[in-house]
Design an enzyme around this catalytic site. Structure first.
Site, PDB file in Angstrom:
ATOM      1  N   ARG A 100       0.508   3.393   4.281  1.00  0.00           N
ATOM      2  CA  ARG A 100      -0.252   4.401   3.480  1.00  0.00           C
ATOM      3  C   ARG A 100      -0.430   4.610   1.832  1.00  0.00           C
ATOM      4  NH1 ARG A 100      -1.170   9.960   5.649  1.00  0.00           N
ATOM      5  NH2 ARG A 100      -0.985   9.760   7.609  1.00  0.00           N
TER       6      ARG A 100
ATOM      7  N   HIS B  87      -3.260   1.790   1.728  1.00  0.00           N
ATOM      8  CA  HIS B  87      -4.164   2.276   2.048  1.00  0.00           C
ATOM      9  C   HIS B  87      -5.012   3.319   0.332  1.00  0.00           C
ATOM     10  CE1 HIS B  87      -6.749   5.370   3.914  1.00  0.00           C
ATOM     11  NE2 HIS B  87      -7.190   4.068   4.219  1.00  0.00           N
TER      12      HIS B  87
END
Length: 191
Positions: free
Chosen positions: A21, A24
């Protein structure tokens, strides 16, 4: 794509979703090279969220980045930066508003997750308050961004106390999206 491009194999299982994450959120696979965390940090965050802990944020943008529907126990997400007492406290302490806002966290701090994505002064103040007896959070996510104090505040967090779980990204990188992505990874892993 992140898993193909990033070197995640050396990370503990609970940290892989966090790293994914995080990558990302910023689009940089090499951010993993600067990622540091204490042993069991992700597990401590997951356990705290499950128990309904508060999530304390240094700025409103970090608070806005936390995906509330992922939180497992309707966890309160709190930012005191705009509290009416903060300006006076900042003048009284000759510090920034971000640092002064931390002084209003004590009632929520025990067992909480603290997320600092923008203000190095908030992270410094938090560590100072804990050293002076403030309650201990379950996890500190310390990823302030910038050129002044960011590097030093992250180093101070990593060196602070071996019993204090933390996650940081060393260097100048950081910010709201990166900081809140870590909370979202911890919460999303509970689903």
């Amino acid at each position: 794509m992140v898993e193909r491009e990033a070197a995640l194999d050396d990370l503990p299982d609970a940290m892989r979703p966090v790293a994914t994450r995080l990558i990302h959120s910023c689009g940089m696979v090499d951010v993993v090279d600067d990622l540091e965390f204490s042993k069991g940090a992700a597990e401590a965050g997951i356990a705290a969220l499950t128990k309904g802990c508060s999530v304390l944020c240094d700025v409103e943008m970090v608070k806005a980045g936390v995906i509330k529907r992922l939180l497992p126990a309707a966890n309160p997400v709190i930012c005191t930066l705009n509290d009416e007492r903060v300006v006076g406290r900042a003048k009284e302490t000759s510090n920034t508003r971000s640092a002064a806002a931390v002084d209003f966290w004590n009632e929520y701090l025990e067992g909480s997750i603290v997320v600092v994505g923008n203000a190095p002064t908030a992270l410094f103040r938090l560590l100072e308050n804990i050293a002076n007896g403030a309650p201990m959070p379950a996890l500190i996510v310390g990823i302030p961004v910038g050129f002044v104090g960011a590097v030093e505040s992250k180093h101070a967090l990593a060196e602070f106390d071996s019993d204090l779980p933390f996650i940081t990204v060393h260097g100048r990188r950081g910010g709201s999206a990166m900081a809140s992505s870590i909370v979202n990874a911890l919460a999303g892993g509970l689903r």
